[in-house]
Design a protein around this motif. Structure first.
Motif, short mmCIF file in Angstrom:
data_model
loop_
_atom_site.label_atom_id
_atom_site.label_comp_id
_atom_site.label_asym_id
_atom_site.label_seq_id
_atom_site.Cartn_x
_atom_site.Cartn_y
_atom_site.Cartn_z
N HIS A 65 0.86 -1.19 0.00
CA HIS A 65 0.00 0.00 0.00
C HIS A 65 0.89 1.24 0.00
N HIS A 67 1.63 3.67 2.18
CA HIS A 67 2.29 4.26 3.36
C HIS A 67 3.81 4.17 3.26
N HIS A 154 -7.35 -1.35 5.51
CA HIS A 154 -6.36 -0.47 6.13
C HIS A 154 -6.21 0.82 5.31
ZN LIG Z 1 0.10 1.13 6.56
#
Ligand SMILES: [Zn+2]
Length: 274
Positions: A65, A67, A154
């Motif tokens: 992802h 992040h 998430h």
């Molecule tokens: Zn994360």
């Protein structure tokens, strides 16, 4: 640095002490795949050195992802010049909002983890160049590796990675061990369903590598699914009963501090704000 530990044949996990985040190397006959690249150029370069001690094979990358702690090390693997896979929405976040995120995260971490903040702040964001919508199948030197997007959780763009021949599932931050899940960019009312879909892909003897923390088993994921479902219903009933965000978060199985932002985002979604 903790080093790359083999958790299944040809599958190595690096568990980084800062943020307890995992990067996973899958080694095939003449190719290898690295899932997640840590937080910045310094962490990425150290990880690249470790990878090269395990295999000289050409390397492709996956980012579970958008992040920073999963993708800001990408550029350290630039000499490979290879593919970087990610979900469509993670690609869009990094391409369209990467510098804004970078600034936000730098400010966020500077007070408590200055070294981490400097590293992520120096990162050149290498935007993934291979886009996954629902699923992709990779041939990693004779090993079949599946990338799947199972829904929002998430973040809006989480990928999970399945290494069937080794019985390994890389769950990204959809599953977290050792700390509560992070709800900052989450969809708490959809997360349980996404983990339920993930559970369908996890056999009873599988090794599940979470985004953070130690490898776990199916039972752990079932338990976390139960907690996420409980929070989902607390949010829905709390919204119906006009409870305060704080009152709902106080009853969460993940504790009030970790859960307040989840309740906030859940309420916003139920009110039509997300
Ligand atoms: Zn994360």
């Amino acid at each position: 640095m903790a080093g790359l530990a083999e958790v299944a044949p040809g599958v190595y996990v690096h568990r980084h002490p800062v943020l307890d985040v995992n990067a996973t190397l899958i080694v095939g006959e003449d190719r290898a795949l690295l899932v997640d690249t840590l937080s910045g150029p310094a962490q990425g370069a150290a990880l690249a050195e470790e990878v090269r001690r395990v295999t000289p094979a050409p390397l492709a990358l996956v980012n579970t992802h958008h992040h920073f702690d999963h993708c800001f090390g990408n550029a350290a693997f630039g000499e490979a010049g290879g593919a970087i896979w990610a979900h469509r929405d993670a690609v869009a976040q990094l391409r369209d909002h990467g510098p804004r995120w970078q600034h936000t995260w730098y400010e966020q971490w500077l007070p408590t983890e200055p070294e981490l903040a400097e590293d992520l702040g120096r990162a050149v964001i290498a935007v993934p160049n291979r886009v996954v919508h629902r699923a992709a199948t990779l041939d990693v030197g004779g090993r079949r590796v599946e990338l799947r997007h199972l829904g929002r959780g998430h973040t809006e763009g989480d990928l999970v990675v399945l290494v069937a021949d080794a019985g390994v599932v890389l769950a990204g931050d959809l599953v977290e061990q050792g700390a509560p899940p992070d709800f900052g960019d989450s969809y708490p009312l959809e997360w349980p369903e996404t983990v339920a879909a993930l559970l369908n892909l996890i056999s009873t003897d599988a090794v599940v590598v979470p985004g953070h923390g130690a490898p776990v088993d199916r039972g752990f994921v079932e338990h976390q699914h139960g907690q996420l479902s409980e929070l989902d219903w607390l949010i829905r009933y709390g919204h119906r009963d006009r409870a305060t965000e704080q009152a709902v978060a106080a009853r969460s199985p993940f504790g009030p501090d970790a859960s307040l932002v989840a309740v906030r985002r859940g309420f916003a979604e139920l009110t039509g704000g997300v």
